[in-house]
Scaffold this motif. Sequence first.
Motif, short mmCIF file in Angstrom:
data_model
loop_
_atom_site.label_atom_id
_atom_site.label_comp_id
_atom_site.label_asym_id
_atom_site.label_seq_id
_atom_site.Cartn_x
_atom_site.Cartn_y
_atom_site.Cartn_z
N TRP A 181 -1.51 -1.27 1.03
CA TRP A 181 -0.14 -1.53 1.45
C TRP A 181 0.80 -0.40 1.01
N ALA A 182 0.56 0.15 -0.20
CA ALA A 182 1.37 1.27 -0.67
C ALA A 182 1.18 2.48 0.24
N ARG A 183 0.02 2.64 0.80
CA ARG A 183 -0.23 3.76 1.69
C ARG A 183 0.36 3.51 3.08
N VAL A 184 0.24 2.28 3.59
CA VAL A 184 0.66 1.98 4.96
C VAL A 184 2.09 1.45 5.00
N GLY A 185 2.52 0.76 4.00
CA GLY A 185 3.83 0.08 4.00
C GLY A 185 5.02 0.97 4.32
N PRO A 186 5.13 2.16 3.72
CA PRO A 186 6.30 3.00 4.00
C PRO A 186 6.41 3.42 5.48
#
Length: 193
Positions: A181-186
């Motif tokens: 999520w940290a990779r895709v979320g932004p």
Amino acid sequence: MRTTMRFWRWRRNTLKRRSDRVEAWVVLVAGVLLWLGAPVAGAVAGWSLTAHAPRPGADWHRVTAVAVQDAPTAPATGWTAVATDSTQVRTEVRYLPPGGTAHTGEAAVPPGTMAGQHVQVWLDGHNTLRDNPSDPAQTQARAVVFGLMASTVLGLLVLGLRGLVVMVINRRRAAALDREWARVGPRWGHHPA
């Protein structure tokens, strides 16, 4: 419409993760240990207790002894009473083996035996004091109790370890989801309309 899916851990699925396969094996091993291991542990504990119960040897014999000191009035309680004959207490006695000289030693006697009172004790072929042979019915009852305790302890241990492993797997899954999520979320939601 049926909503449950049996054996879902073992079905092929492109979305199945490595942690899902590990969890499937943990559940399988825990199930086998509970299904086979717990009864085997109980049987082994019961047979072991029965095999080590005091039995009179071929060369054992009974003699009359005299209590040197007063015996306690109450037998032992707690775990020691379960492992030994709970109807007996230990006290110092003086005995005369056949054709020998007087000896003293500690023997199992009925509770409340007074000093100077005569009691029956067991001697082996070397005229050494031995514990009273156990009653077969008491031995069998103890074997059943210890067998149930062993299988229960093994079952609780297996379930506890399974729960611990599944908890670690779930934490790793959550950590992997957080990393993803940290990779895709932004990038989420920044698409032009």
